[in-house]
Motif scaffolding. Structure first.
Motif, PDB file in Angstrom:
ATOM      1  N   ASP A  56       0.837  -1.183   0.000  1.00 44.16           N
ATOM      2  CA  ASP A  56       0.000   0.000   0.000  1.00 44.16           C
ATOM      3  C   ASP A  56       0.878   1.240   0.000  1.00 44.16           C
ATOM      4  O   ASP A  56       2.094   1.176   0.107  1.00 44.16           O
ATOM      5  N   GLN A  57       0.224   2.366  -0.134  1.00 42.81           N
ATOM      6  CA  GLN A  57       0.937   3.639  -0.243  1.00 42.81           C
ATOM      7  C   GLN A  57       0.990   4.356   1.101  1.00 42.81           C
ATOM      8  O   GLN A  57       1.067   5.573   1.146  1.00 42.81           O
ATOM      9  N   SER A  58       0.962   3.597   2.201  1.00 39.48           N
ATOM     10  CA  SER A  58       0.832   4.206   3.526  1.00 39.48           C
ATOM     11  C   SER A  58       1.878   5.273   3.792  1.00 39.48           C
ATOM     12  O   SER A  58       1.590   6.345   4.290  1.00 39.48           O
ATOM     13  N   PRO A  81      -5.970  -0.353  11.907  1.00 37.08           N
ATOM     14  CA  PRO A  81      -7.319  -0.277  12.503  1.00 37.08           C
ATOM     15  C   PRO A  81      -7.978   1.090  12.367  1.00 37.08           C
ATOM     16  O   PRO A  81      -9.191   1.168  12.157  1.00 37.08           O
ATOM     17  N   ARG A  82      -7.201   2.168  12.469  1.00 38.50           N
ATOM     18  CA  ARG A  82      -7.802   3.502  12.325  1.00 38.50           C
ATOM     19  C   ARG A  82      -8.298   3.727  10.905  1.00 38.50           C
ATOM     20  O   ARG A  82      -9.348   4.336  10.674  1.00 38.50           O
ATOM     21  N   ALA A  83      -7.536   3.224   9.938  1.00 40.26           N
ATOM     22  CA  ALA A  83      -7.946   3.372   8.539  1.00 40.26           C
ATOM     23  C   ALA A  83      -9.187   2.535   8.253  1.00 40.26           C
ATOM     24  O   ALA A  83     -10.077   2.957   7.501  1.00 40.26           O
ATOM     25  N   GLY A  99      -2.350   5.431   5.192  1.00 40.96           N
ATOM     26  CA  GLY A  99      -1.603   6.468   5.895  1.00 40.96           C
ATOM     27  C   GLY A  99      -1.903   7.854   5.353  1.00 40.96           C
ATOM     28  O   GLY A  99      -2.087   8.812   6.118  1.00 40.96           O
ATOM     29  N   LEU A 100      -1.974   7.967   4.050  1.00 40.95           N
ATOM     30  CA  LEU A 100      -2.280   9.253   3.422  1.00 40.95           C
ATOM     31  C   LEU A 100      -3.731   9.656   3.697  1.00 40.95           C
ATOM     32  O   LEU A 100      -4.019  10.828   3.957  1.00 40.95           O
ATOM     33  N   ALA A 157      -7.808  13.092   6.639  1.00 41.99           N
ATOM     34  CA  ALA A 157      -8.892  13.125   7.623  1.00 41.99           C
ATOM     35  C   ALA A 157      -8.494  13.910   8.869  1.00 41.99           C
ATOM     36  O   ALA A 157      -9.276  14.719   9.391  1.00 41.99           O
ATOM     37  N   ASP A 158      -7.273  13.693   9.357  1.00 40.21           N
ATOM     38  CA  ASP A 158      -6.820  14.375  10.567  1.00 40.21           C
ATOM     39  C   ASP A 158      -6.722  15.879  10.353  1.00 40.21           C
ATOM     40  O   ASP A 158      -7.091  16.670  11.229  1.00 40.21           O
ATOM     41  N   ARG A 159      -6.234  16.286   9.183  1.00 38.01           N
ATOM     42  CA  ARG A 159      -6.093  17.723   8.907  1.00 38.01           C
ATOM     43  C   ARG A 159      -7.453  18.390   8.780  1.00 38.01           C
ATOM     44  O   ARG A 159      -7.651  19.514   9.246  1.00 38.01           O
ATOM     45  N   GLN A 160      -8.394  17.692   8.152  1.00 41.93           N
ATOM     46  CA  GLN A 160      -9.723  18.290   8.003  1.00 41.93           C
ATOM     47  C   GLN A 160     -10.471  18.326   9.333  1.00 41.93           C
ATOM     48  O   GLN A 160     -11.246  19.249   9.588  1.00 41.93           O
TER      49      GLN A 160
END
Length: 289
Positions: free
Chosen positions: A3-5, A112-114, A167-168, A173-176
């Protein structure tokens, strides 16, 4: 497939190539339900199977891409709904070709968060599709199922990011969440290297999804009531996911009332917002087991 995490952003062609090579996972619940139907394949019909598929945007995407990959040169019309796709494929070939599918729960077991983020987007897509379908029936739309599918798939590029670049996706999500005033397109461009709508449109064409669905998923066609039907349901689901006090909701309500030619009180009743606050608690994400 890696993945591109932790990878840097890709350009548009990079993402399109990456997702085109990725085996799209489905919800474990979808795989379990299809396995149960497979045991009684003789009794299964297109409507029953379609109801299972339409709870899962990723499975819906898989079926539409599959039907196009099998398209004969003699078939000139697009298949725009899941039920018609299944009738074209046939029950037995469908069960044979959609067995032992990869699941998102397995794919994201180290993230898990993703996984939670993905399940929330799927819950949002389901809610939007439900509203869009209700409104299309109210409008006497010519094909309610097309509206439903287009709405369910509207954010499929975001779903793919949660699956294959967790990861991306978490960064976005965190920034928004930290700053609600940030424009989605700006954050996506900075983190992913390209806004999601460009990835969605390019993939939809690359995978030969039905042109009608591509049109319905493109907000640039918002002068058409059918496109507004889709977009307003998506907007309402996205904004209400932040809470029913989200600042964007009054504008959503006004636009929906104009589309459906109903009063504000009628819309509030349709949305269940004329009930006590406890009845309006945010829906939980779909079960992942």
């Amino acid at each position: 497939m890696n993945d591109q995490s932790n990878s840097a952003a890709l350009d548009l062609e990079g993402w399109v190539a990456y997702f085109s090579a990725a085996p799209i996972p489905v919800l474990r619940h979808t795989e379990q339900q299809l396995a149960a139907l497979r045991e009684h394949a003789q009794k299964a019909n297109a409507r029953t199977i379609s109801a299972v598929i339409l709870q899962d945007p990723m499975m819906t995407l898989r079926v539409l891409a599959y039907i196009e990959s099998k398209r004969s040169k003699t078939r000139l019309t697009d298949i725009t709904t899941i039920e018609r796709s299944l009738m074209m494929i046939g029950m037995e070939p469908f069960f044979n070709d959609f067995e032992h599918l990869p699941t998102v729960e397995e794919h994201l077991k180290g993230h898990p968060r993703a996984l939670l983020g993905l399940l929330k987007v799927i819950a949002r897509a389901r809610k939007a599709a439900h509203w869009a379908r209700e409104w299309a029936i109210h409008r006497h739309d010519l094909d309610v199922d097309e509206i439903t599918v287009a709405t369910l798939l509207y954010d499929f590029a975001e779903i793919l990011m949660w699956c294959f670049a967790p990861g991306l996706a978490l960064q976005v999500a965190d920034r928004q969440k930290a700053d609600r005033t940030l424009r989605s397109v700006a954050v996506q461009t900075e983190v992913y290297g390209v806004p999601l709508w460009q990835i969605k449109q390019t993939l939809a064409h690359r995978w030969h999804l039905p042109q009608l669905l591509i049109t319905l998923m493109d907000p640039q066609n918002a002068e058409h009531p059918r496109v507004r039907n889709v977009k307003l349901a998506v907007d309402l689901a996205r904004h209400s996911a932040n809470g029913w006090d989200d600042a964007a909701l009054p504008d959503d309500y006004k636009a929906i009332e104009e589309l459906l030619h109903i009063s504000h009180e009628t819309l509030m009743h349709k949305l269940g917002l004329d009930r006590p606050p406890s009845a309006n608690a945010e829906d939980k994400p779909p079960a992942n087991g």
